[in-house]
Scaffold this motif. Sequence first.
Motif, PDB file in Angstrom:
ATOM      1  N   ALA A 255       0.662  -1.335  -0.049  1.00  0.00           N
ATOM      2  CA  ALA A 255       0.041   0.161   0.043  1.00  0.00           C
ATOM      3  C   ALA A 255       0.940   1.192  -0.144  1.00  0.00           C
ATOM      4  O   ALA A 255       0.228   2.234  -0.453  1.00  0.00           O
ATOM      5  N   ALA A 256       2.040   1.004   0.516  1.00  0.00           N
ATOM      6  CA  ALA A 256       2.749   2.304   0.443  1.00  0.00           C
ATOM      7  C   ALA A 256       3.448   2.578  -0.797  1.00  0.00           C
ATOM      8  O   ALA A 256       3.887   3.942  -1.050  1.00  0.00           O
ATOM      9  N   ALA A 257       3.160   2.117  -2.104  1.00  0.00           N
ATOM     10  CA  ALA A 257       3.327   2.525  -3.491  1.00  0.00           C
ATOM     11  C   ALA A 257       2.456   3.561  -3.619  1.00  0.00           C
ATOM     12  O   ALA A 257       2.877   4.616  -4.493  1.00  0.00           O
ATOM     13  N   THR A 258       1.464   3.920  -2.990  1.00  0.00           N
ATOM     14  CA  THR A 258       0.335   5.028  -3.193  1.00  0.00           C
ATOM     15  C   THR A 258       0.605   6.041  -2.088  1.00  0.00           C
ATOM     16  O   THR A 258      -0.275   6.997  -2.019  1.00  0.00           O
ATOM     17  N   LEU A 259       1.629   6.032  -1.359  1.00  0.00           N
ATOM     18  CA  LEU A 259       1.667   6.972  -0.386  1.00  0.00           C
ATOM     19  C   LEU A 259       2.663   8.135  -0.735  1.00  0.00           C
ATOM     20  O   LEU A 259       3.740   7.752  -1.443  1.00  0.00           O
ATOM     21  N   ALA A 260       2.429   9.385  -0.712  1.00  0.00           N
ATOM     22  CA  ALA A 260       3.048  10.385  -0.951  1.00  0.00           C
ATOM     23  C   ALA A 260       4.303  10.403  -0.626  1.00  0.00           C
ATOM     24  O   ALA A 260       4.807  10.126   0.388  1.00  0.00           O
ATOM     25  N   PRO A 261       5.588  10.896  -1.692  1.00  0.00           N
ATOM     26  CA  PRO A 261       6.746  11.041  -1.172  1.00  0.00           C
ATOM     27  C   PRO A 261       7.013  11.596   0.232  1.00  0.00           C
ATOM     28  O   PRO A 261       7.931  11.219   0.932  1.00  0.00           O
ATOM     29  N   ALA A 262       6.319  12.535   0.483  1.00  0.00           N
ATOM     30  CA  ALA A 262       6.477  13.345   1.525  1.00  0.00           C
ATOM     31  C   ALA A 262       5.923  12.722   2.830  1.00  0.00           C
ATOM     32  O   ALA A 262       6.699  12.957   3.883  1.00  0.00           O
ATOM     33  N   ASP A 263       5.041  11.951   2.815  1.00  0.00           N
ATOM     34  CA  ASP A 263       4.549  11.494   3.752  1.00  0.00           C
ATOM     35  C   ASP A 263       5.451  10.271   4.079  1.00  0.00           C
ATOM     36  O   ASP A 263       5.545   9.822   5.122  1.00  0.00           O
ATOM     37  N   ARG A 264       5.974   9.350   3.171  1.00  0.00           N
ATOM     38  CA  ARG A 264       6.858   8.635   3.459  1.00  0.00           C
ATOM     39  C   ARG A 264       8.249   9.072   4.302  1.00  0.00           C
ATOM     40  O   ARG A 264       8.353   8.398   5.212  1.00  0.00           O
ATOM     41  N   LEU A 265       8.486  10.284   3.846  1.00  0.00           N
ATOM     42  CA  LEU A 265       9.577  10.607   4.669  1.00  0.00           C
ATOM     43  C   LEU A 265       9.160  11.327   6.242  1.00  0.00           C
ATOM     44  O   LEU A 265      10.055  10.819   7.216  1.00  0.00           O
ATOM     45  N   ALA A 266       7.843  11.729   6.304  1.00  0.00           N
ATOM     46  CA  ALA A 266       7.253  11.957   7.498  1.00  0.00           C
ATOM     47  C   ALA A 266       7.321  10.798   8.335  1.00  0.00           C
ATOM     48  O   ALA A 266       7.323  10.881   9.720  1.00  0.00           O
ATOM     49  N   TRP A 267       6.850   9.668   7.728  1.00  0.00           N
ATOM     50  CA  TRP A 267       6.544   8.452   8.794  1.00  0.00           C
ATOM     51  C   TRP A 267       7.889   8.015   8.962  1.00  0.00           C
ATOM     52  O   TRP A 267       8.139   7.641  10.046  1.00  0.00           O
ATOM     53  N   ARG A 268       8.792   8.045   8.318  1.00  0.00           N
ATOM     54  CA  ARG A 268      10.173   7.585   8.758  1.00  0.00           C
ATOM     55  C   ARG A 268      10.807   8.461  10.007  1.00  0.00           C
ATOM     56  O   ARG A 268      11.553   7.817  10.895  1.00  0.00           O
ATOM     57  N   ALA A 269      10.580   9.679  10.222  1.00  0.00           N
ATOM     58  CA  ALA A 269      10.799  10.171  11.186  1.00  0.00           C
ATOM     59  C   ALA A 269       9.633  10.417  12.235  1.00  0.00           C
ATOM     60  O   ALA A 269       9.697  11.445  13.133  1.00  0.00           O
ATOM     61  N   SER A 270       8.655   9.417  12.593  1.00  0.00           N
ATOM     62  CA  SER A 270       7.677   9.712  13.365  1.00  0.00           C
ATOM     63  C   SER A 270       8.081   9.918  14.593  1.00  0.00           C
ATOM     64  O   SER A 270       8.915   9.213  15.064  1.00  0.00           O
TER      65      SER A 270
END
Length: 454
Positions: free
Chosen positions: A294-309
């Motif tokens: 499902a992360a394939a449709t997660l926006a790149p900026a949100d992927r970065l934000a999730w990594r820094a949760s």
Amino acid sequence: MSRLPRRTCLAWMAGAALPLRAQPAAAGVTAFVDVRLLPMDERPRLLEGQTLLVRAGRIEAIGPGLPVPEGALRIEGQGRLCLSPALADMHMHSDSAEDMAVYLSHGVTTALNMGGARSRFLQRTLPALNEGRLPGPRVHAAFTVDGVPDHGHFQLRTPAQAEALVELAQLNGYRFIKAYNGLAPEVFAALAQACRRRGLPLLGHGVSRVRLARQLEAGQVLVAHLEEFFYTFFAAPGEAQTDTPPDDARIPAAVALLRAHPGAAVVADLVTYEAIAAQIGRPERLAEWLADPAAATLAPADRLAWRASPYVAKNARLQARLAFLGRLARALAEAGVPLLAGTDSPTIAGLFPGLSLHRNLRLLERAGLSRWQALASATREPGLFLSRQLGEPPAGQLLPGARADLILSEASPLDDLSTLERPLGVMAGGRWFDAAALAALRRGVAERYRAVAA
């Protein structure tokens, strides 16, 4: 929030050479023939052998064996497929056309953006969605206001500023005002009065120095999270939060508070607290979510934000408090308090747009709500709330005159809520997307993000 290059967003808005444009409105009638119908009206029931006719974005007629107009788009239920209202996420923070397409692909046709939306989304994307020019849910937006800069929201410091702020929000297309934690009591009171004068409903968090009881008395119509009861109802002012939940004997008092304010609703977002609890002290959980397909449709900026949760670095065990929130949700539902499904996606790691709403329905069922009660939180109750607060046309129920937002599924959700996770098709405002079109929406978003990353 996701931020694609400007040329990409403009191409999307123009619909140039993209497979993800909204389906054109039917020139005539769409007929769902011989379906099992879950109307989500006043009681749980399933109607067999029904025909439902859609014209101009609204449900025109429902009944067994209705004549189908010549030339209508005919969708056969074969006596076994189930037609039910599409879903609503009443607490999300997405503000991109890409996320909106993903929401639709998972059966979400109504959404409430609870703050932080960029002006471009408000002025360009949201009208295109609500007019059917882009694929996605019908979206309403709340303007968030706080009394301190801590959380990055617009600030309201004096009562005299309230009227101008509400007027400006209304001018720019916001349909709600959202109160955040740090407002001063006198400023909150002025904000509530300005909202009443301007006809903009007030919703929000529990405000620390006001507290939920006074907020509801002042006219707040929606509590934005179940967990707000921890901070501004069950706990005394200034009391530190611990891992231990309140005593269950205090739940009836919370129920009584809501029942004393008919029409006031609560966002039942168990999935939000579950996601927070799941990642505290567990960085590997973030990696698992980001490796999910499902992360394939997660926006790149949100992927970065999730990594820094920020939750990963916290030290708490919230499982007992999560279970308490489930019991609170069940008590509210049993008392007839309107519960609205919400997710907070995608601002908290693990909350995928669209998918997290289905997870929330399963958590509500696990907490003891019936499947009908859980489904009502994402269909019937949001429709009634939006009609009550905004004068929106009927939605969230299958009845003549209601907005044609529908899900066709293999089984009845009253037998298995997970059937809605695999829709055979979704209708949004009278526009039909079959399973292949829904898959194309997700595929197009994933391909666009891969291209941006390349």
